[in-house]
Write an enzyme that holds these catalytic residues in place. Structure first.
Site, PDB file in Angstrom:
ATOM      1  N   GLY A   9       0.825  -1.194   0.000  1.00  0.00           N
ATOM      2  CA  GLY A   9       0.000   0.000   0.000  1.00  0.00           C
ATOM      3  C   GLY A   9       0.860   1.245   0.000  1.00  0.00           C
ATOM      4  O   GLY A   9       1.991   1.238  -0.462  1.00  0.00           O
ATOM      5  N   CYS A  10       0.344   2.301   0.552  1.00  0.00           N
ATOM      6  CA  CYS A  10       1.052   3.578   0.592  1.00  0.00           C
ATOM      7  C   CYS A  10       2.347   3.452   1.388  1.00  0.00           C
ATOM      8  O   CYS A  10       2.346   2.936   2.505  1.00  0.00           O
ATOM      9  CB  CYS A  10       0.150   4.634   1.228  1.00  0.00           C
ATOM     10  SG  CYS A  10       0.943   6.242   1.379  1.00  0.00           S
ATOM     11  N   PHE A  11       3.432   3.938   0.832  1.00  0.00           N
ATOM     12  CA  PHE A  11       4.715   3.804   1.527  1.00  0.00           C
ATOM     13  C   PHE A  11       4.781   4.622   2.804  1.00  0.00           C
ATOM     14  O   PHE A  11       5.558   4.312   3.695  1.00  0.00           O
ATOM     15  CB  PHE A  11       5.923   4.070   0.636  1.00  0.00           C
ATOM     16  CG  PHE A  11       5.882   5.259  -0.293  1.00  0.00           C
ATOM     17  CD1 PHE A  11       5.306   6.463   0.048  1.00  0.00           C
ATOM     18  CD2 PHE A  11       6.478   5.159  -1.536  1.00  0.00           C
ATOM     19  CE1 PHE A  11       5.301   7.548  -0.814  1.00  0.00           C
ATOM     20  CE2 PHE A  11       6.492   6.234  -2.418  1.00  0.00           C
ATOM     21  CZ  PHE A  11       5.902   7.432  -2.051  1.00  0.00           C
TER      22      PHE A  11
END
Length: 173
Positions: A9-11
């Site tokens: 997902g989002c880093f």
């Protein structure tokens, strides 16, 4: 010293969850797994580069065991969601592990098998050979620390980091 490249997902979320673990030396946000050299965030967000938002976690494996780093990965995101994490949708948000060699591949596969016991649905985390890792723009590095009250951080990153902190309390700083 070990270094793993992981996408879930989002880093920003992975960064926020890994940094508080004792033994983590650095967490770098970046892009990997795609076909475009030196991509920008805007380009990766189109979903057309093949890259995933990923982190490169460098850690001291004498302080933080490999299994803890990998089990934390499967704790901080939902590895049963294909090409998404919650409202973040697209291949750039896929759950993926990028082994640098056969030894890492074996460790990653063992962790994925171990994690399947915690999830009712099938884990869809891919195993992709590590290719070039492109650092994300500077404002994405250590994003949570720089923006602790940003809405996305409060709604998404904080709960993920808290899950890791609770499960691995003996390793939290």
């Amino acid at each position: 010293m070990q270094q793993f490249v992981l996408a879930g997902g989002c880093f920003w979320c992975l960064d926020a969850a890994y940094r508080p673990l004792r033994g983590v030396i650095s967490v770098e946000s970046g892009y990997t797994g795609g076909t475009v050299a030196d991509p920008s965030y805007e380009l990766v967000c189109t979903g057309e580069t093949g890259h995933a938002e990923a982190v490169r976690v460098t850690f001291d494996d004498e302080v933080l065991p490999v299994d803890v780093v990998l089990d934390a990965f499967f704790t901080m995101h939902d590895p049963t969601q294909l090409n998404r994490q919650g409202a973040d949708v697209g291949t750039q948000y896929r759950s993926a592990m990028f082994p640098a060699d056969d030894a890492q591949r074996e460790l990653f596969e063992q962790a994925r098998t171990r994690a399947q016991e915690w999830w009712d649905d099938e884990i869809v985390t891919t195993m992709e050979p590590l290719s070039a890792f492109y650092l994300a723009e500077e404002h994405h590095q250590d994003f949570f620390r720089k923006n602790p009250f940003q809405g996305y951080c409060l709604a998404v990153a904080v709960p993920k980091a808290q899950k890791v902190r609770q499960r691995f309390a003996s390793y939290a700083t």
